[in-house]
Write a protein that holds these residues in place. Structure first.
Motif, PDB file in Angstrom:
ATOM      1  N   GLY A 165       2.332 -13.943   5.287  1.00 59.89           N
ATOM      2  CA  GLY A 165       1.636 -13.743   4.006  1.00 59.89           C
ATOM      3  C   GLY A 165       0.647 -12.593   4.071  1.00 59.89           C
ATOM      4  N   LEU A 166      -0.080 -12.511   5.192  1.00 57.09           N
ATOM      5  CA  LEU A 166      -1.041 -11.431   5.379  1.00 57.09           C
ATOM      6  C   LEU A 166      -0.330 -10.084   5.445  1.00 57.09           C
ATOM      7  N   ILE A 167       0.768 -10.030   6.179  1.00 60.80           N
ATOM      8  CA  ILE A 167       1.543  -8.781   6.290  1.00 60.80           C
ATOM      9  C   ILE A 167       2.092  -8.380   4.919  1.00 60.80           C
ATOM     10  N   LEU A 168       2.639  -9.345   4.177  1.00 56.72           N
ATOM     11  CA  LEU A 168       3.166  -9.049   2.836  1.00 56.72           C
ATOM     12  C   LEU A 168       2.047  -8.596   1.902  1.00 56.72           C
ATOM     13  N   SER A 169       0.858  -9.180   2.042  1.00 59.72           N
ATOM     14  CA  SER A 169      -0.273  -8.761   1.212  1.00 59.72           C
ATOM     15  C   SER A 169      -0.661  -7.317   1.512  1.00 59.72           C
ATOM     16  N   LEU A 170      -0.673  -6.960   2.788  1.00 57.16           N
ATOM     17  CA  LEU A 170      -0.991  -5.580   3.166  1.00 57.16           C
ATOM     18  C   LEU A 170       0.057  -4.604   2.638  1.00 57.16           C
ATOM     19  N   VAL A 171       1.328  -4.995   2.747  1.00 56.98           N
ATOM     20  CA  VAL A 171       2.406  -4.140   2.239  1.00 56.98           C
ATOM     21  C   VAL A 171       2.271  -3.978   0.727  1.00 56.98           C
ATOM     22  N   LEU A 172       2.018  -5.087   0.050  1.00 55.26           N
ATOM     23  CA  LEU A 172       1.846  -5.033  -1.400  1.00 55.26           C
ATOM     24  C   LEU A 172       0.653  -4.149  -1.758  1.00 55.26           C
ATOM     25  N   PHE A 173      -0.437  -4.290  -1.026  1.00 53.02           N
ATOM     26  CA  PHE A 173      -1.620  -3.477  -1.280  1.00 53.02           C
ATOM     27  C   PHE A 173      -1.301  -2.002  -1.097  1.00 53.02           C
ATOM     28  N   ARG A 174      -0.637  -1.657   0.000  1.00 51.55           N
ATOM     29  CA  ARG A 174      -0.325  -0.263   0.281  1.00 51.55           C
ATOM     30  C   ARG A 174       0.683   0.315  -0.701  1.00 51.55           C
ATOM     31  N   ARG A 175       1.653  -0.459  -1.126  1.00 50.20           N
ATOM     32  CA  ARG A 175       2.733   0.061  -1.971  1.00 50.20           C
ATOM     33  C   ARG A 175       2.424  -0.004  -3.468  1.00 50.20           C
ATOM     34  N   VAL A 176       1.543  -0.900  -3.889  1.00 50.60           N
ATOM     35  CA  VAL A 176       1.318  -1.080  -5.322  1.00 50.60           C
ATOM     36  C   VAL A 176      -0.144  -0.832  -5.701  1.00 50.60           C
ATOM     37  N   VAL A 177      -1.042  -1.578  -5.136  1.00 52.31           N
ATOM     38  CA  VAL A 177      -2.426  -1.566  -5.590  1.00 52.31           C
ATOM     39  C   VAL A 177      -3.104  -0.231  -5.298  1.00 52.31           C
ATOM     40  N   ARG A 178      -2.944   0.312  -4.119  1.00 51.33           N
ATOM     41  CA  ARG A 178      -3.598   1.572  -3.776  1.00 51.33           C
ATOM     42  C   ARG A 178      -3.103   2.718  -4.668  1.00 51.33           C
ATOM     43  N   PRO A 179      -1.766   2.902  -4.857  1.00 48.33           N
ATOM     44  CA  PRO A 179      -1.323   3.978  -5.763  1.00 48.33           C
ATOM     45  C   PRO A 179      -1.807   3.777  -7.201  1.00 48.33           C
ATOM     46  N   LEU A 180      -1.831   2.524  -7.665  1.00 46.24           N
ATOM     47  CA  LEU A 180      -2.313   2.269  -9.022  1.00 46.24           C
ATOM     48  C   LEU A 180      -3.800   2.595  -9.139  1.00 46.24           C
ATOM     49  N   GLY A 181      -4.559   2.290  -8.116  1.00 48.00           N
ATOM     50  CA  GLY A 181      -5.982   2.650  -8.116  1.00 48.00           C
ATOM     51  C   GLY A 181      -6.169   4.161  -8.164  1.00 48.00           C
ATOM     52  N   GLY A 182      -5.337   4.888  -7.417  1.00 53.69           N
ATOM     53  CA  GLY A 182      -5.396   6.358  -7.458  1.00 53.69           C
ATOM     54  C   GLY A 182      -5.039   6.898  -8.830  1.00 53.69           C
ATOM     55  N   MET A 183      -4.039   6.290  -9.456  1.00 56.90           N
ATOM     56  CA  MET A 183      -3.651   6.741 -10.794  1.00 56.90           C
ATOM     57  C   MET A 183      -4.731   6.405 -11.815  1.00 56.90           C
ATOM     58  N   MET A 184      -5.404   5.272 -11.631  1.00 54.06           N
ATOM     59  CA  MET A 184      -6.489   4.909 -12.525  1.00 54.06           C
ATOM     60  C   MET A 184      -7.636   5.919 -12.393  1.00 54.06           C
ATOM     61  N   THR A 185      -7.948   6.311 -11.161  1.00 56.98           N
ATOM     62  CA  THR A 185      -8.981   7.316 -10.932  1.00 56.98           C
ATOM     63  C   THR A 185      -8.581   8.641 -11.558  1.00 56.98           C
ATOM     64  N   MET A 186      -7.299   9.005 -11.410  1.00 53.49           N
ATOM     65  CA  MET A 186      -6.802  10.239 -12.008  1.00 53.49           C
ATOM     66  C   MET A 186      -6.932  10.187 -13.531  1.00 53.49           C
ATOM     67  N   ALA A 187      -6.562   9.065 -14.130  1.00 52.63           N
ATOM     68  CA  ALA A 187      -6.652   8.925 -15.588  1.00 52.63           C
ATOM     69  C   ALA A 187      -8.105   9.037 -16.048  1.00 52.63           C
TER      70      ALA A 187
END
Length: 167
Positions: free
Chosen positions: A11-33
């Motif tokens: 679960g921890l590994i999947l959470s990290l993968v999800l964070f790296r693949r989804v949440v971090r890029p979305l946060g970058g796009m939010m900052t860009m917007a």
């Protein structure tokens, strides 16, 4: 207990993968917007994945590029309009001051020249007005002759003049 530990680690590994693949890029796009909303049209998202997030980043980057181009064109237009208005106004001001001070005599030729400058200004302002109407996408009135008798007959035939208050 071992199965719970393994499930927790997975679960921890999947959470990290999800964070790296989804949440971090979305946060970058939010900052860009947010940067684009603040007027920084050169901001771009650094996401190069083939999935929906990558396509979203690409769309945001294209939007930012289009906004950057529009802003450059707007600034150029404002500068050109200011220049085009400044020239005839400077001519008018110079001639009028010279005539007021008695340096240039008031003559038909001078009045004609000033009149041409005024006509030039009127054309520029009318062109700007036309541009503003185009930008606002306001419908333009189209005047045409109307046979009122035929129009009334059509309205009566459709029963539109039989309503209370229309007589």
């Amino acid at each position: 207990v071992l199965a719970s530990l393994v499930a927790g680690v997975v679960g921890l590994i999947l959470s990290l993968v999800l964070f790296r693949r989804v949440v971090r890029p979305l946060g970058g796009m939010m900052t860009m917007a947010e940067r684009i909303a603040a007027g920084e049209y050169a901001a771009r998202a650094d996401v190069a994945s083939p999935d929906e997030i990558g396509r979203l980043a690409d769309s945001l980057n294209r939007m930012a590029g289009a906004l950057q181009t529009l802003e450059r064109l707007r600034k150029d237009l404002v500068a050109n309009v200011a220049h085009e208005l400044r020239t005839p106004l400077a001519n008018l001001q110079g001639y009028l001051e010279a005539m007021r001070d008695g340096v240039t005599p008031v003559s038909a030729e001078t009045i004609g020249s000033l009149h041409e400058e005024v006509i030039r200004l009127v054309r520029l302002v009318e062109a700007l007005h036309e541009l503003s109407l185009f930008d606002a996408r306001l419908p333009r009135l189209r005047l045409e002759a109307v046979d009122l008798g035929a129009l009334v007959r059509r309205l009566v035939g459709a029963g539109l003049l039989d309503r209370p208050g229309l007589r």
